[in-house]
Write a protein that holds these residues in place. Structure first.
Motif, PDB file in Angstrom:
ATOM      1  N   ARG A  93      43.409   4.620  45.200  1.00  0.00           N
ATOM      2  CA  ARG A  93      43.032   3.650  44.058  1.00  0.00           C
ATOM      3  C   ARG A  93      41.474   3.685  44.575  1.00  0.00           C
ATOM      4  N   GLY A  94      40.816   4.117  43.292  1.00  0.00           N
ATOM      5  CA  GLY A  94      39.090   4.172  43.477  1.00  0.00           C
ATOM      6  C   GLY A  94      38.498   4.896  44.633  1.00  0.00           C
ATOM      7  N   SER A 126      39.628   5.554  47.638  1.00  0.00           N
ATOM      8  CA  SER A 126      39.876   4.684  49.032  1.00  0.00           C
ATOM      9  C   SER A 126      40.506   5.914  49.880  1.00  0.00           C
TER      10      SER A 126
END
Length: 219
Positions: A79-80, A82
């Motif tokens: 996510r993003g 990470s």
């Protein structure tokens, strides 16, 4: 006549490219061992991400560029972004060099032999009969556009006391033709009876020597 040569190594420099791109005679033993450890780390950490290939490039002694080809890139990116940042930090600590990781999505996973063998291994681990798992995978690979596929499963199949092998072949798989675009993959299914080896050969047509291969059959 035995067929014991590696199908990919047989074609490197003709229709296949190296997956490790660097040249340093003095540090070659260190680099080869490090490349192996990096691939093992990525393979174990992202066993569910359908990693087909890990390409490693070294432009300088203190810099490594890693390109991961995966059918499920979202698992590695996270996510993003990470997860990929965590991976970069882990690899930098692991190698002691500056590492840049990039992800490439596999367009046709059913034509990647490594992913095909992983698929069969996962089904065997899920207690599916090996012959049934092989038939389903072969049907899907041929439906994706392959001209031929060969699967071999060896070990204590079904918990038998004596190990045996099952081989299935559909279509053409000309192993001795260098211009043939044959992909090869090997995976071990870990069962309570022991490890079961799964080998896969996928033939996607012939190509002119020197022409870059990728990304499998495009239609």
């Amino acid at each position: 006549m035995g067929q014991k040569i590696h199908p990919i190594g047989f074609r490197v420099g003709v229709t296949r490219k190296w997956i490790s791109n660097w040249y340093n005679p003095k540090l070659a033993p260190e680099y080869i061992a490090e490349d192996k450890r990096v691939r093992d780390l990525i393979g174990e950490r992202y066993s569910r991400a359908a990693v087909a290939e890990v390409n490693i490039e070294r432009s300088k002694e203190d810099r490594i560029s890693i390109i991961i080809r995966s059918a499920r890139p979202g698992i590695i990116i996270g996510r993003g972004g990470s997860e990929i940042q965590k991976l970069q930090r882990t690899l930098e600590d692991f190698t002691g060099r500056s590492v840049k990781v990039s992800i490439t999505e596999v367009e046709r996973p059913d034509l990647e032999a490594v992913l095909v063998s992983q698929d069969v291994a996962l089904q065997i681990e899920g207690r599916m009969a090996p012959a049934r798992a092989m038939k389903e995978v072969i049907r899907r690979v041929l439906g994706a556009g392959a001209e031929g596929v060969k699967l071999k499963v060896s070990g204590r199949l079904g918990g038998a006391d004596i190990a045996r092998s099952i081989t299935m072949l559909e279509g053409r798989v000309p192993l001795q033709t260098i211009r043939a675009d044959i992909d090869y993959g090997f995976t071990e299914a870990r069962t309570k009876y022991g490890n079961i080896g799964v080998k896969a050969w996928v033939f996607c047509g012939e190509q002119t020597p020197g022409k870059a291969r990728r990304d499998r059959v495009r239609k």
